[in-house]
Scaffold this motif. Structure first.
Motif, mmCIF file in Angstrom:
data_model
loop_
_atom_site.group_PDB
_atom_site.id
_atom_site.type_symbol
_atom_site.label_atom_id
_atom_site.label_comp_id
_atom_site.label_asym_id
_atom_site.label_seq_id
_atom_site.Cartn_x
_atom_site.Cartn_y
_atom_site.Cartn_z
ATOM 1 N N UNK A 152 30.128 30.306 12.119
ATOM 2 C CA UNK A 152 30.269 31.527 12.505
ATOM 3 C C UNK A 152 31.434 31.681 13.559
ATOM 4 N N UNK A 153 31.726 30.679 14.582
ATOM 5 C CA UNK A 153 32.808 30.572 15.324
ATOM 6 C C UNK A 153 34.213 30.227 14.919
ATOM 7 N N UNK A 154 34.342 29.945 13.461
ATOM 8 C CA UNK A 154 35.526 29.972 12.712
ATOM 9 C C UNK A 154 36.177 31.288 12.327
ATOM 10 N N UNK A 155 35.342 32.273 12.648
ATOM 11 C CA UNK A 155 35.852 33.447 12.464
ATOM 12 C C UNK A 155 36.993 33.968 13.329
ATOM 13 N N UNK A 156 38.023 34.357 12.440
ATOM 14 C CA UNK A 156 39.330 34.753 13.296
ATOM 15 C C UNK A 156 40.268 35.069 12.124
ATOM 16 N N UNK A 157 41.598 35.598 12.797
ATOM 17 C CA UNK A 157 42.691 35.813 11.852
ATOM 18 C C UNK A 157 43.334 34.312 11.769
ATOM 19 N N UNK A 158 43.719 34.022 10.656
ATOM 20 C CA UNK A 158 44.618 32.631 10.627
ATOM 21 C C UNK A 158 46.037 32.814 10.189
#
Length: 118
Positions: free
Chosen positions: A87-93
């Motif tokens: 879940x904590x990989x959620x981001x703009x890459x």
């Protein structure tokens, strides 16, 4: 004109996988150190993984063992294979390219959203 164009973001479930691609144009790909960064709204952008122009690879502790960075000089493309997503990989890459000399400019892609949700 240098361009970095990311693709491959989207929605994944926890434990799932996604692969991001970054196509580079307008500059010699082989001269660039390539890296992937991510940013969550309201937080600083953080380095996820880097691959040098000669293939040296480093990862942040948070993704080590789960993500794999690679590059294909024939396709002028850098990749980020993301497995065991959390879940904590959620981001703009964001994809970044930078040549290896002092004061070299940073080239950035437009960013691609990765959302990990059940």
């Amino acid at each position: 004109q240098v361009q970095l164009v990311e693709s491959g973001g989207g929605l994944a479930q926890p434990g799932g996988s996604l692969m991001l691609s970054c196509v580079v144009s307008g500059i010699s790909f082989n001269t660039l150190h390539m890296s992937w960064h991510r940013q969550v709204s309201g937080k600083e952008r953080e380095l996820v993984a880097r691959i040098s122009s000669y293939g040296i690879i480093t990862y942040s502790d948070s993704v080590k063992g789960r993500f794999t960075i690679s590059r294909d000089s024939d396709k002028n493309t850098a990749y980020l294979q993301m497995n065991s997503l959390r879940l904590d990989d959620t981001a703009v890459y964001y994809c970044n390219g930078r040549r290896n000399f002092p004061s070299a400019p940073d080239y950035w892609g437009q960013g691609t959203q990765v959302t990990v949700s059940s």
